[in-house]
Design a protein around this motif. Structure first.
Motif, PDB file in Angstrom:
ATOM      1  N   PHE A  24      12.338  -0.926   8.679  1.00  0.00           N
ATOM      2  CA  PHE A  24      11.631  -2.202   8.637  1.00  0.00           C
ATOM      3  C   PHE A  24      10.325  -2.133   9.417  1.00  0.00           C
ATOM      4  O   PHE A  24       9.297  -2.647   8.968  1.00  0.00           O
ATOM      5  N   THR A  25      10.326  -1.483  10.567  1.00  0.00           N
ATOM      6  CA  THR A  25       9.116  -1.353  11.382  1.00  0.00           C
ATOM      7  C   THR A  25       8.045  -0.544  10.652  1.00  0.00           C
ATOM      8  O   THR A  25       6.877  -0.957  10.598  1.00  0.00           O
ATOM      9  N   LEU A  26       8.420   0.585  10.084  1.00  0.00           N
ATOM     10  CA  LEU A  26       7.444   1.418   9.372  1.00  0.00           C
ATOM     11  C   LEU A  26       6.931   0.730   8.109  1.00  0.00           C
ATOM     12  O   LEU A  26       5.740   0.822   7.784  1.00  0.00           O
ATOM     13  N   PHE A  27       7.800   0.043   7.391  1.00  0.00           N
ATOM     14  CA  PHE A  27       7.394  -0.661   6.183  1.00  0.00           C
ATOM     15  C   PHE A  27       6.426  -1.794   6.530  1.00  0.00           C
ATOM     16  O   PHE A  27       5.412  -1.978   5.855  1.00  0.00           O
ATOM     17  N   THR A  28       6.705  -2.522   7.597  1.00  0.00           N
ATOM     18  CA  THR A  28       5.823  -3.602   8.031  1.00  0.00           C
ATOM     19  C   THR A  28       4.479  -3.048   8.481  1.00  0.00           C
ATOM     20  O   THR A  28       3.428  -3.613   8.159  1.00  0.00           O
ATOM     21  N   ALA A  29       4.492  -1.936   9.201  1.00  0.00           N
ATOM     22  CA  ALA A  29       3.241  -1.315   9.643  1.00  0.00           C
ATOM     23  C   ALA A  29       2.408  -0.851   8.443  1.00  0.00           C
ATOM     24  O   ALA A  29       1.182  -1.006   8.438  1.00  0.00           O
ATOM     25  N   ALA A  30       3.051  -0.303   7.424  1.00  0.00           N
ATOM     26  CA  ALA A  30       2.328   0.130   6.227  1.00  0.00           C
ATOM     27  C   ALA A  30       1.724  -1.066   5.491  1.00  0.00           C
ATOM     28  O   ALA A  30       0.592  -0.989   4.993  1.00  0.00           O
ATOM     29  N   LEU A  31       2.442  -2.159   5.426  1.00  0.00           N
ATOM     30  CA  LEU A  31       1.903  -3.365   4.783  1.00  0.00           C
ATOM     31  C   LEU A  31       0.715  -3.923   5.549  1.00  0.00           C
ATOM     32  O   LEU A  31      -0.305  -4.300   4.949  1.00  0.00           O
ATOM     33  N   VAL A  32       0.819  -3.975   6.857  1.00  0.00           N
ATOM     34  CA  VAL A  32      -0.287  -4.477   7.675  1.00  0.00           C
ATOM     35  C   VAL A  32      -1.507  -3.582   7.505  1.00  0.00           C
ATOM     36  O   VAL A  32      -2.631  -4.069   7.339  1.00  0.00           O
ATOM     37  N   TYR A  33      -1.307  -2.268   7.502  1.00  0.00           N
ATOM     38  CA  TYR A  33      -2.417  -1.337   7.312  1.00  0.00           C
ATOM     39  C   TYR A  33      -3.066  -1.527   5.941  1.00  0.00           C
ATOM     40  O   TYR A  33      -4.291  -1.520   5.817  1.00  0.00           O
ATOM     41  N   ALA A  34      -2.251  -1.706   4.924  1.00  0.00           N
ATOM     42  CA  ALA A  34      -2.778  -1.851   3.566  1.00  0.00           C
ATOM     43  C   ALA A  34      -3.594  -3.134   3.414  1.00  0.00           C
ATOM     44  O   ALA A  34      -4.633  -3.137   2.748  1.00  0.00           O
ATOM     45  N   PHE A  35      -3.150  -4.216   4.031  1.00  0.00           N
ATOM     46  CA  PHE A  35      -3.861  -5.482   3.882  1.00  0.00           C
ATOM     47  C   PHE A  35      -5.079  -5.588   4.790  1.00  0.00           C
ATOM     48  O   PHE A  35      -6.024  -6.315   4.476  1.00  0.00           O
ATOM     49  N   ARG A  36      -5.092  -4.870   5.899  1.00  0.00           N
ATOM     50  CA  ARG A  36      -6.215  -4.961   6.833  1.00  0.00           C
ATOM     51  C   ARG A  36      -7.256  -3.877   6.617  1.00  0.00           C
ATOM     52  O   ARG A  36      -8.299  -3.884   7.267  1.00  0.00           O
ATOM     53  N   ALA A  37      -7.007  -2.937   5.725  1.00  0.00           N
ATOM     54  CA  ALA A  37      -7.907  -1.810   5.510  1.00  0.00           C
ATOM     55  C   ALA A  37      -9.204  -2.283   4.865  1.00  0.00           C
ATOM     56  O   ALA A  37      -9.241  -3.268   4.121  1.00  0.00           O
ATOM     57  N   ASN A  38     -10.269  -1.551   5.145  1.00  0.00           N
ATOM     58  CA  ASN A  38     -11.572  -1.829   4.564  1.00  0.00           C
ATOM     59  C   ASN A  38     -11.514  -1.526   3.061  1.00  0.00           C
ATOM     60  O   ASN A  38     -11.178  -0.425   2.658  1.00  0.00           O
ATOM     61  N   LYS A  39     -11.869  -2.496   2.251  1.00  0.00           N
ATOM     62  CA  LYS A  39     -11.741  -2.356   0.792  1.00  0.00           C
ATOM     63  C   LYS A  39     -12.688  -1.293   0.233  1.00  0.00           C
ATOM     64  O   LYS A  39     -12.342  -0.566  -0.694  1.00  0.00           O
ATOM     65  N   GLU A  40     -13.879  -1.183   0.806  1.00  0.00           N
ATOM     66  CA  GLU A  40     -14.838  -0.193   0.295  1.00  0.00           C
ATOM     67  C   GLU A  40     -14.350   1.233   0.577  1.00  0.00           C
ATOM     68  O   GLU A  40     -14.466   2.115  -0.272  1.00  0.00           O
ATOM     69  N   SER A  41     -13.810   1.457   1.766  1.00  0.00           N
ATOM     70  CA  SER A  41     -13.319   2.796   2.076  1.00  0.00           C
ATOM     71  C   SER A  41     -12.076   3.129   1.251  1.00  0.00           C
ATOM     72  O   SER A  41     -11.884   4.281   0.855  1.00  0.00           O
ATOM     73  N   MET A  42     -11.243   2.130   0.973  1.00  0.00           N
ATOM     74  CA  MET A  42     -10.079   2.372   0.120  1.00  0.00           C
ATOM     75  C   MET A  42     -10.512   2.713  -1.302  1.00  0.00           C
ATOM     76  O   MET A  42      -9.905   3.556  -1.956  1.00  0.00           O
ATOM     77  N   GLN A  43     -11.555   2.064  -1.790  1.00  0.00           N
ATOM     78  CA  GLN A  43     -12.065   2.373  -3.129  1.00  0.00           C
ATOM     79  C   GLN A  43     -12.600   3.804  -3.171  1.00  0.00           C
ATOM     80  O   GLN A  43     -12.347   4.532  -4.127  1.00  0.00           O
ATOM     81  N   ALA A  44     -13.318   4.204  -2.124  1.00  0.00           N
ATOM     82  CA  ALA A  44     -13.840   5.578  -2.073  1.00  0.00           C
ATOM     83  C   ALA A  44     -12.699   6.592  -1.998  1.00  0.00           C
ATOM     84  O   ALA A  44     -12.753   7.642  -2.647  1.00  0.00           O
ATOM     85  N   LEU A  45     -11.667   6.290  -1.235  1.00  0.00           N
ATOM     86  CA  LEU A  45     -10.526   7.192  -1.139  1.00  0.00           C
ATOM     87  C   LEU A  45      -9.759   7.276  -2.451  1.00  0.00           C
ATOM     88  O   LEU A  45      -9.246   8.339  -2.809  1.00  0.00           O
TER      89      LEU A  45
END
Length: 57
Positions: A24-45
């Motif tokens: 649950f902790t790792l899944f929550t951390a992954a969700l928080v990272y995914a929603f808070r990530a910079n959209k432009e850098s995610m598009q480039a990646l």
């Protein structure tokens, strides 16, 4: 057979709780990272696997 072996171990009932907490902790951390990530850098990646290696030079 496996149930009999597990029942003989003292404190075995805590392992499912620990594993659920870690998951649950790792899944929550992954969700928080995914929603808070910079959209432009995610598009480039996301485009990296599709780019040719000659374009970068």
């Amino acid at each position: 057979m496996i149930r009999n072996v597990l029942e003989s171990i003292d404190g075995v009932d805590i392992y499912p709780i620990i594993s659920l907490t870690i998951f649950f902790t790792l899944f929550t951390a992954a969700l928080v990272y995914a929603f808070r990530a910079n959209k432009e850098s995610m598009q480039a990646l996301s485009e990296l696997p599709l780019k040719d290696s000659d374009e970068d030079n």
